[in-house]
Design a protein around this motif. Sequence first.
Motif, PDB file in Angstrom:
ATOM      1  N   LEU A 114      34.995  36.192 -49.528  1.00 30.52           N
ATOM      2  CA  LEU A 114      34.994  35.086 -48.692  1.00 30.52           C
ATOM      3  C   LEU A 114      35.220  36.424 -47.184  1.00 30.52           C
ATOM      4  N   TYR A 460      29.637  32.222 -49.619  1.00 29.19           N
ATOM      5  CA  TYR A 460      29.850  32.894 -49.925  1.00 29.19           C
ATOM      6  C   TYR A 460      30.150  33.677 -51.077  1.00 29.19           C
ATOM      7  N   ARG A 464      25.979  35.166 -52.277  1.00 32.78           N
ATOM      8  CA  ARG A 464      25.359  36.520 -52.112  1.00 32.78           C
ATOM      9  C   ARG A 464      25.198  36.437 -53.621  1.00 32.78           C
TER      10      ARG A 464
END
Length: 468
Positions: A114, A460, A464
């Motif tokens: 994060l 996040y 990703r």
Amino acid sequence: MTTAVRPLQGTLPQNAQSTARPSRRAILTGAAIGIGAIGLGSAITTALAEAARPDPVRSVTAAFTSSGRREALDAESAQSLPAQSRVLPNLADPGPARRQQEFLAACEPWLRELPVQRRDLAISALLDLWVLSDELPATVAGWAGPWRYVWPRDTAFSAIALARIGRPDLAWSQLLFLQSVQAVDGSFAARVDPTTGMAPDDRESQFDSLGLVLWAISEVHAVSEASAAPFDLGELDDLLRRTSRRIFDLTAYGRSLPPVGPDYWEVGESRVSLGLAGPTLVGMNSLTALTRANPELWSRLGGDPESVRRAADDYRATFTRTFVANGMQRYPTAGGPDSAIAYLPAAGLVPNAVDAIYALEPELLGGVWDRLEQPAGGIKPGHGWIIDRSSWTPSTSLMGLGFARLGQTEKAESILDWLSAHRTSAGSLPEKITAEGAPVSVAPLSWTAANVIITLDELYVRRRGAGS
């Protein structure tokens, strides 16, 4: 919602629910319109005045205290609680502090994914979930008395959150607990005591739990399959068999909507709501995903993959000609906007999703948000919530998760900002925020904490990992 209105019933003796004075819950949802037979007069005036008043702050967090027990704390009692902790210092028993540290240490790889500015909120949500789960067979909704029960609906979200942060073992154990308390006919009590597994009252079973539990099984199974030690889906065969049979039987294998009953608003209904029909769609979708992931599943459960796919297709058609055709309102043809619409994208029913049997169009969610937004900046559960001007964090955070999964990251980020800014003085996520922006009712709330964790993971970690 699950946590939104449950305390209004739970704070009264069971025999007090049928007294002549209309409940504050009924006033908040507009249900008093049809109760002329009970003699209104000054009772309505009194109830309206009660509904207009904000709930008191029942707790600002829960923590292990010097008593050796977990307790709901008020603001004064929480002043000595260290930051980013749910354990008061200098306890004679080192167990709670050790378990808290072990939990956070296990979450550290996830936390490192994060951005720095999100880790404080993430730790708050993690600790809220931990303190409501620690050494319990499943997560309770909250720690103040009327919330201190396991709602299958909330547990489904908690299990997914635990799997996402790298604890599929804890998630799996929660699903096993739900299997142990499920009735033979596949129904769940609205809530159960975590120590006895028994229902504390005679609330009507809530059909939405079925679809959400199936979603949790699918999500947790997917995470565990990617882990070094995957769990055997066969351990949940009874849960899968009973739950799927009940969904199939009570929707005529997808050809009808679920039976009328209470949903996350937890009020009596005369029409089936989006809060039941949406999670049923989620459950059907999850069954098709499980079938695809485990082709041998239905040979064990006494069915066949083709019947699952056919039921899912038929239910999609049923849902489309009712709720979708009439603007996705609370009821099939009326009722106005309802935050239950967010169940669909939250569970991955979004455009271009491989498994989705119905994909919610992104603009629909934004329109519902705009119509439900409250003075403090969050939303109320739905249009029928006619008096209370508070923002309810379960609905607000569920919408945030929906926006995240739809790719509307800016809106999801703004909701996380709002939730972060409206935590209690002890850092916990509360159930409600007044029109003036103050946290009220109970904190922490496990459903809200779980929604925050899953949203952070979507924004996040998952995104990703997918290279987007």
